[in-house]
Design a protein around this motif. Structure first.
Motif, short mmCIF file in Angstrom:
data_model
loop_
_atom_site.label_atom_id
_atom_site.label_comp_id
_atom_site.label_asym_id
_atom_site.label_seq_id
_atom_site.Cartn_x
_atom_site.Cartn_y
_atom_site.Cartn_z
N ASP A 28 0.88 -1.15 0.01
CA ASP A 28 -0.09 -0.16 0.16
C ASP A 28 0.92 1.33 -0.13
N GLY A 29 1.90 1.32 0.63
CA GLY A 29 2.70 2.23 0.60
C GLY A 29 3.51 2.71 -0.47
N ALA A 30 3.88 1.76 -1.29
CA ALA A 30 4.34 1.80 -2.62
C ALA A 30 3.28 2.50 -3.58
N LYS A 31 2.00 1.98 -3.35
CA LYS A 31 1.00 2.40 -4.21
C LYS A 31 0.75 3.96 -4.11
N VAL A 32 0.70 4.14 -2.83
CA VAL A 32 0.42 5.73 -2.58
C VAL A 32 1.73 6.79 -3.05
N ALA A 33 2.88 5.79 -2.80
CA ALA A 33 4.24 6.70 -3.36
C ALA A 33 4.04 7.03 -4.73
N ARG A 34 3.65 5.88 -5.57
CA ARG A 34 3.68 6.11 -6.99
C ARG A 34 2.50 6.89 -7.43
N LYS A 35 1.40 6.98 -6.90
CA LYS A 35 0.46 8.03 -7.00
C LYS A 35 0.63 9.31 -6.83
N GLN A 36 1.50 9.64 -5.79
CA GLN A 36 1.85 10.95 -5.30
C GLN A 36 3.07 11.29 -6.42
N ALA A 37 4.08 10.59 -6.96
CA ALA A 37 4.92 10.96 -7.88
C ALA A 37 4.37 10.90 -9.29
N VAL A 38 3.27 10.42 -9.69
CA VAL A 38 2.62 10.64 -10.93
C VAL A 38 1.78 11.98 -10.85
N LYS A 39 1.22 12.38 -9.80
CA LYS A 39 0.69 13.82 -9.50
C LYS A 39 1.87 14.89 -9.72
N PHE A 40 2.76 14.58 -9.31
CA PHE A 40 3.95 15.51 -9.14
C PHE A 40 4.20 15.76 -10.77
N ALA A 41 4.49 14.44 -11.21
CA ALA A 41 4.99 14.62 -12.90
C ALA A 41 3.87 15.55 -13.68
N GLN A 42 2.78 15.30 -13.18
CA GLN A 42 1.60 15.90 -14.10
C GLN A 42 1.64 17.41 -13.68
N ASN A 43 1.87 17.67 -12.38
CA ASN A 43 1.95 19.29 -12.07
C ASN A 43 3.21 19.87 -12.82
N ILE A 44 4.36 19.26 -13.02
CA ILE A 44 5.09 19.84 -13.73
C ILE A 44 4.83 20.01 -15.31
N LEU A 45 4.07 19.02 -15.72
CA LEU A 45 3.71 19.08 -17.32
C LEU A 45 2.61 20.32 -17.31
#
Length: 488
Positions: free
Chosen positions: A459-476
């Motif tokens: 579950d921790g890895a799922k949350v971390a991946r989700k947050q990283a995806v959001k971070f990348a999308q915010n940069i875009l």
């Protein structure tokens, strides 16, 4: 002598028009529009030159009107200006130069000035952005007519709900995104459309629900309530009439007529004796406030025509936002020069948080363009803050031997994203630039890398991946915002 005849005209409009290019970024300065024409006794005495001088005087008078006309080709003022300029062009063409080169040159320049005004008039009235504004305004008119005006005219109730308010808000946002290229007529047209649509929003959102007062009340007080209810019913009709006026859906009523009706309602309410009953007095107060809320929108008849409020560059809130943005640019450049987060003496986060607080206090006056300008400034500040946060997190990271492989992969992507975000913060180009395309592709690759991370049920890895995806999308999204050429 020709130079003397057209000296004032050139000082007013600059060089002769070239397809309207001289004025496409705002037209002549206001102070130059007020310049007085030269005295007639200084004009050349040759009949042909005298006639050209008369044309010059008329062009001087028509020029400011052309430069600020914000309507469409079907408008009465457009047809009047087109007719006047065409007449002047024919007058110039009829001037007999007697084969003299000096007179021929003067006539040619006069014709160029008139033709330039005609082109400028037509270009703005038929500009794709002007047509886009009208299309959005027409879409708003159809929506308001169907949901508010038509039902009221047929004796029913207006269909006002959150869906209608949201649809109007979307139209407002789309209007703010229409480009004006800095042209005064287009800026005025957009400002006029926005102010009217925002006024309709305000009228619909601020409607007072029908009051119900507890009974029994004394006979005298009940009579007052009955009168207030009658006025409230009139206010409901007036609200629909105001919306119709603002959206151009009323052919008979006028703002002056509606203003008189609302003032008469206020007089009628003021004449009521509601002393001794706080509930009825409060009810009357609410209805009076409703009337005042409608009255404040009745000055929009000439909005954007007789004022320069469309020029948001002169707005105090915009100036405040721009000052914050300038400060953010300074801090951003400093951050990119000092990428090591632990460098002594460099602690910009508190200052950046203070700028966010400052922006939150900027008065937008419900102006969608000012709201959007503030939102963009907030995004710029937040982009620097998140960059610093990630750098600090990466610097403090101490992976252990038992770290989950998915966590390790996500952190590796975040390290790459940190470098790409630094490039995005420092980017100062356009979408067509090769560097933009490369940066966009690299960010997309990181999103694909995150998509390939297998959390293996952690579950921790799922949350971390989700947050990283959001971070990348915010940069875009940030990169997209920096290059969309938005203007207020």
């Amino acid at each position: 002598m020709c130079a003397n005849v057209f000296g004032v005209l050139k000082s007013l409009f600059g060089k002769p028009f070239d397809g309207g290019k001289r004025m496409e970024h705002g037209g002549p300065p206001h102070q130059q529009q007020q310049q007085q024409p030269m005295a007639t006794e200084q004009a050349p005495q040759h009949p042909a030159m005298m006639r050209l001088y008369e044309v010059h005087r008329e062009v001087t008078a028509l020029g400011p009107q052309v430069c600020t006309f914000s309507g469409l080709p079907d408008d009465r003022d457009y047809k009047r200006l087109e007719r006047e300029l065409t007449r002047l062009l024919l007058d110039v063409d009829r001037v007999d130069t007697e084969g003299k080169a000096e007179l021929q040159g003067a006539r040619k320049r006069a014709a160029q000035e008139v033709e330039g005004l005609l082109r400028y008039l037509e270009e703005n009235a038929r500009h794709p952005s002007r047509l886009a504004m009208e299309e959005l305004s027409e879409e708003a008119r159809r929506l308001v007519d169907r949901r508010v005006v038509a039902p009221q005219r047929e004796g029913g109730a207006a269909d006002i709900d959150d869906e209608l308010v949201e649809a109007l808000q979307q139209l407002v946002l789309r209007l703010t995104q229409v480009k004006t290229e800095g042209r005064v007529p287009l800026r005025k047209a957009r400002y006029r459309a926005l102010t009217r649509l925002c006024a309709v929003q305000d009228v619909l959102e601020g409607r007072t629900p029908q009051q119900t007062l507890s009974l029994p009340l004394s006979g005298e007080t009940h009579a007052a309530v009955h009168c207030i209810n009658q006025v409230m019913a009139k206010v409901s009709v007036a609200r629909s009439q105001l919306v119709a006026l603002l959206m151009g859906l009323s052919g008979r009523d006028s703002c002056a007529h509606l203003s008189r009706l609302l003032m008469e309602m206020q007089v009628e309410l003021d004449a009521l004796d509601v002393s001794g009953n706080a509930a009825v007095r409060n009810y009357r107060k609410q209805v009076v406030e409703e009337i005042n809320g409608l009255l404040k929108h009745l000055d929009l008849e000439g909005e954007g025509e007789d004022t320069r409020r469309y020029d948001l560059a002169q707005n105090d809130s915009i100036r405040e936002i721009e000052a914050v943005r300038a400060h953010v640019r300074h801090l951003r450049e400093a951050v990119l020069r000092h990428c090591a987060p632990g460098e002594p003496g460099f602690r910009p986060k508190a200052e950046l948080q203070g700028l966010l607080t400052h922006l939150d206090q900027v008065d937008t006056a419900k102006n969608p363009c000012i709201r959007e300008a503030r939102r963009r400034a907030v995004v710029e500040v937040q982009a620097v803050v998140t960059f610093l946060d990630l750098r600090e997190a990466l610097a403090c990271r101490r992976p252990g031997p038992q770290e989950h492989p998915a966590h390790r992969q996500v952190w590796a992507v975040l390290a790459s994203l940190s470098e790409l975000q630094a490039r995005a913060l420092g980017f100062d180009g356009k979408r067509a630039d090769k560097s933009y395309v490369v940066l966009e592709e690299l960010l997309t690759k990181q999103l694909l890398a995150l998509d390939a991370v297998d959390p293996c049920g952690d579950d921790g890895a799922k949350v971390a991946r989700k947050q990283a995806v959001k971070f990348a999308q915010n940069i875009l999204n940030y990169l997209d915002m920096k290059t969309d050429e938005w203007e207020y």
